[in-house]
Scaffold this motif. Structure first.
Motif, PDB file in Angstrom:
ATOM      1  N   ASN A  46      -4.345 -34.136  -1.884  1.00 23.21           N
ATOM      2  CA  ASN A  46      -3.993 -35.546  -1.870  1.00 23.21           C
ATOM      3  C   ASN A  46      -2.662 -35.718  -2.599  1.00 23.21           C
ATOM      4  O   ASN A  46      -2.551 -35.420  -3.773  1.00 23.21           O
ATOM      5  N   ARG A  48      -0.581 -38.564  -3.570  1.00 25.90           N
ATOM      6  CA  ARG A  48      -0.456 -40.010  -3.736  1.00 25.90           C
ATOM      7  C   ARG A  48      -0.938 -40.771  -2.505  1.00 25.90           C
ATOM      8  O   ARG A  48      -0.236 -41.605  -1.951  1.00 25.90           O
ATOM      9  N   GLY A  49      -2.135 -40.422  -2.033  1.00 31.01           N
ATOM     10  CA  GLY A  49      -2.746 -41.109  -0.905  1.00 31.01           C
ATOM     11  C   GLY A  49      -2.424 -40.517   0.456  1.00 31.01           C
ATOM     12  O   GLY A  49      -2.961 -40.955   1.462  1.00 31.01           O
ATOM     13  N   THR A  50      -1.569 -39.525   0.505  1.00 32.19           N
ATOM     14  CA  THR A  50      -1.220 -38.863   1.759  1.00 32.19           C
ATOM     15  C   THR A  50      -1.877 -37.492   1.807  1.00 32.19           C
ATOM     16  O   THR A  50      -1.894 -36.780   0.805  1.00 32.19           O
ATOM     17  N   VAL A  51      -2.411 -37.135   2.965  1.00 34.11           N
ATOM     18  CA  VAL A  51      -2.996 -35.807   3.146  1.00 34.11           C
ATOM     19  C   VAL A  51      -1.847 -34.827   3.376  1.00 34.11           C
ATOM     20  O   VAL A  51      -1.099 -34.948   4.337  1.00 34.11           O
TER      21      VAL A  51
END
Length: 147
Positions: A46, A48-51
């Motif tokens: 993860n 900061r919220g992105t895969v």
């Protein structure tokens, strides 16, 4: 024309990537494995919220898989819209290279796993730096499938 490269080590070899393709350098964090991805894709983390798909650079180059420890680092790169992480042993420094100093890689021998991913070779100070071609490494579809 001058270029700046981030240099780093994988399996005792020194590599470089153009600094303009690098978004950040992260400390090692465990990945979540995914089914049916190429063996060199270590998993995802993860960001900061992105895969973020994370690739084991040693395995991608055809060497043995990295047994990552907290001493390893993840170099986050961006190639077009694709963001990827690359597991490296250690990050060295930033070097400036004259584009004319970049020599073409040697002809690829049958079974050579590294040369197809090289943009060229450069002698910097007392070491030989293999400059990687990020587009060739990313191999678009396979790494992107992990995300």
């Amino acid at each position: 024309m001058l270029r700046e490269l981030i240099t780093f080590e994988v399996e005792g070899q020194v590599f470089g990537l153009d600094i303009m393709a690098i978004r950040e350098i992260r400390a090692w964090s465990p990945t979540t494995r995914l089914p049916r991805v190429p063996s060199y894709v270590a998993g995802v983390v993860n960001l900061r919220g992105t895969v973020l798909p994370v690739v084991d650079l040693a395995a991608r180059l055809g060497w043995r898989a990295t047994e990552a420890t907290p001493r390893h680092a993840i170099i986050v790169t961006q190639q077009g819209a694709q963001i990827s992480g690359w597991i490296v042993d250690s990050v060295s420094d930033i070097v400036t290279l004259d584009s004319d100093a970049l020599q073409p890689p040697p002809p690829s021998a049958s079974g050579d796993t590294v040369v197809p991913f090289l943009e060229g070779l450069a002698a910097i100070e007392d070491r030989m730096v293999m400059v990687l071609n990020l587009a060739a490494l990313s191999d678009g579809a396979q790494v992107a499938e992990a995300a």
